[in-house]
Design a protein around this motif. Structure first.
Motif, PDB file in Angstrom:
ATOM      1  N   ALA A  46       1.013  -1.147  -0.074  1.00 51.97           N
ATOM      2  CA  ALA A  46       0.122  -0.031   0.043  1.00 51.97           C
ATOM      3  C   ALA A  46       1.019   1.220   0.207  1.00 51.97           C
ATOM      4  O   ALA A  46       2.090   1.157   0.576  1.00 51.97           O
ATOM      5  N   PHE A  47       0.500   2.324  -0.653  1.00 54.44           N
ATOM      6  CA  PHE A  47       1.177   3.603  -0.979  1.00 54.44           C
ATOM      7  C   PHE A  47       0.597   4.650  -0.254  1.00 54.44           C
ATOM      8  O   PHE A  47      -0.669   4.810  -0.461  1.00 54.44           O
ATOM      9  N   PHE A  48       1.505   5.524   0.604  1.00 51.82           N
ATOM     10  CA  PHE A  48       1.083   6.749   1.162  1.00 51.82           C
ATOM     11  C   PHE A  48       2.044   7.857   0.632  1.00 51.82           C
ATOM     12  O   PHE A  48       3.181   7.683   0.529  1.00 51.82           O
ATOM     13  N   LEU A  49       1.475   8.900   0.412  1.00 49.49           N
ATOM     14  CA  LEU A  49       2.294  10.109   0.070  1.00 49.49           C
ATOM     15  C   LEU A  49       2.184  11.276   1.071  1.00 49.49           C
ATOM     16  O   LEU A  49       1.010  11.647   1.548  1.00 49.49           O
ATOM     17  N   LYS A  50       3.175  11.603   1.758  1.00 52.83           N
ATOM     18  CA  LYS A  50       3.330  12.430   2.978  1.00 52.83           C
ATOM     19  C   LYS A  50       3.977  13.762   2.411  1.00 52.83           C
ATOM     20  O   LYS A  50       5.209  13.658   1.899  1.00 52.83           O
ATOM     21  N   GLN A  51       3.002  14.858   2.481  1.00 54.23           N
ATOM     22  CA  GLN A  51       3.591  16.177   2.395  1.00 54.23           C
ATOM     23  C   GLN A  51       4.558  16.742   3.602  1.00 54.23           C
ATOM     24  O   GLN A  51       3.788  16.969   4.559  1.00 54.23           O
ATOM     25  N   TRP A  52       5.773  16.753   3.227  1.00 51.15           N
ATOM     26  CA  TRP A  52       6.708  17.182   4.713  1.00 51.15           C
ATOM     27  C   TRP A  52       7.269  18.496   4.073  1.00 51.15           C
ATOM     28  O   TRP A  52       8.427  18.478   3.448  1.00 51.15           O
ATOM     29  N   GLY A  53       6.820  19.604   4.636  1.00 55.55           N
ATOM     30  CA  GLY A  53       7.613  20.922   4.269  1.00 55.55           C
ATOM     31  C   GLY A  53       7.245  20.907   2.633  1.00 55.55           C
ATOM     32  O   GLY A  53       6.163  20.457   1.958  1.00 55.55           O
ATOM     33  N   PRO A  54       8.355  21.202   2.006  1.00 52.55           N
ATOM     34  CA  PRO A  54       8.089  21.281   0.379  1.00 52.55           C
ATOM     35  C   PRO A  54       8.372  19.795  -0.194  1.00 52.55           C
ATOM     36  O   PRO A  54       8.573  20.066  -1.511  1.00 52.55           O
ATOM     37  N   TYR A  55       8.524  18.993   0.419  1.00 49.20           N
ATOM     38  CA  TYR A  55       8.984  17.720  -0.151  1.00 49.20           C
ATOM     39  C   TYR A  55       7.999  16.696  -0.005  1.00 49.20           C
ATOM     40  O   TYR A  55       7.102  16.815   0.875  1.00 49.20           O
ATOM     41  N   ASN A  56       7.732  15.701  -0.923  1.00 50.99           N
ATOM     42  CA  ASN A  56       7.043  14.628  -0.998  1.00 50.99           C
ATOM     43  C   ASN A  56       7.675  13.170  -0.554  1.00 50.99           C
ATOM     44  O   ASN A  56       8.417  13.026  -1.452  1.00 50.99           O
ATOM     45  N   ILE A  57       7.242  12.694   0.308  1.00 50.85           N
ATOM     46  CA  ILE A  57       7.921  11.400   0.822  1.00 50.85           C
ATOM     47  C   ILE A  57       6.621  10.144   0.396  1.00 50.85           C
ATOM     48  O   ILE A  57       5.676  10.339   1.154  1.00 50.85           O
ATOM     49  N   SER A  58       7.059   9.271  -0.245  1.00 54.02           N
ATOM     50  CA  SER A  58       6.132   8.108  -0.518  1.00 54.02           C
ATOM     51  C   SER A  58       6.679   7.011   0.850  1.00 54.02           C
ATOM     52  O   SER A  58       7.838   6.747   0.756  1.00 54.02           O
ATOM     53  N   ILE A  59       5.630   6.595   1.410  1.00 57.87           N
ATOM     54  CA  ILE A  59       5.925   5.562   2.241  1.00 57.87           C
ATOM     55  C   ILE A  59       5.062   4.357   1.639  1.00 57.87           C
ATOM     56  O   ILE A  59       3.904   4.390   1.728  1.00 57.87           O
TER      57      ILE A  59
END
Length: 263
Positions: A46-59
């Motif tokens: 399963a895929f989650f996308l986290k907006q962390w400040g100006p960055y996009n982190i896929s978990i």
């Protein structure tokens, strides 16, 4: 199904690995949705996308079942960080990390960061019942205050967790100690051919968490995000030096040339 053309492009990938029922999915739900809920075993990933400040982190949340074992290396490909998760009440879940899951990380980045995470700490440690959010408030306090609509309401927040003495009869036996996790981290470094002196210290990369209460969950993910920041910046720099080609635009240009030369 979401419109893939509108999804933000991830800057970096983080992957959770571990046996089934250790709480990987629950950890993600706790961090992403700020709540705990019962889950079923993950099928595939399963895929989650986290907006962390100006960055996009896929978990990426991966399946722990053995029949999906082969998919793990695919999900780990290009990962900047891997969270190896076990259950503190289950020694075998720690052993499985080394026996079944470590080899899957061979497809991760050469400078991949590894965190060893013992989940379900609330079952063995009374302090894990006292979850604190980023504002320093307990979870019970936050929920109570959000529910108040009038300042003069006199009803108190729910009773705080019981003292360690009264909880002692409810605690389960802790089969995996922090020292066990630290020892595994050292073996992972040796497996990867890394020197401990030049690597992140085990004390910084071994966590005990509770997805149920939220204990240490934010600390885990935010510590990892800070550590993968150099990978994000390097990847963005490489993308700037090697710009991508817009295929749709190229097709449009070639089509115009073809039409202009036909007559």
């Amino acid at each position: 199904m979401p419109d893939m053309s509108k999804m933000k492009k991830p800057d970096v990938k983080v992957v959770l690995l571990g046996d089934m029922n250790v709480g990987k999915t629950s950890l993600l739900h706790r961090y992403m949705e700020r709540k705990f809920k019962d889950t079923v075993s993950t099928v595939g990933g399963a895929f989650f996308l986290k907006q962390w400040g100006p960055y996009n982190i896929s978990i990426w949340d991966t399946a722990g079942r053995e029949q999906f074992h082969g998919l793990g290396s695919m999900y780990c490909r290009g990962a900047a960080a891997v969270i190896l998760t076990y259950d503190v009440t289950n020694w075998q879940s720690l052993a499985e990390l080394e026996e079944r899951f470590l080899s899957l990380t061979d497809t991760a980045n050469h400078d991949c960061i590894y965190a060893i995470v013992g989940n379900k700490a609330d079952l063995t440690d009374s302090k894990a019942h006292l979850s604190r959010d980023s504002d320093g408030q307990s979870e019970n306090q936050t929920e109570c205050e959000e529910g108040r609509t009038e300042p003069e309401v006199l009803s108190a927040c729910p009773t705080p967790p019981a003292s360690p003495a009264s909880l002692s009869g409810l605690m389960l036996h802790k089969q995996v100690t922090r020292e066990d996790a630290v020892a595994l981290y050292g073996r992972i470094l040796r497996y990867k051919g890394l020197e401990e002196k030049s690597s992140l210290p085990a004390e910084k990369m071994c966590f005990e968490t509770s997805a149920k209460t939220g204990y240490n969950v934010d600390a885990l993910f935010e510590a990892l995000f800070d550590l993968v920041l150099p990978s994000i910046l390097r990847k963005r720099h490489e993308n700037q030096e090697s710009p991508t080609v817009d295929l749709e635009e190229c097709r449009g240009v070639s089509g115009k040339k073809a039409r202009s030369s036909c007559c």
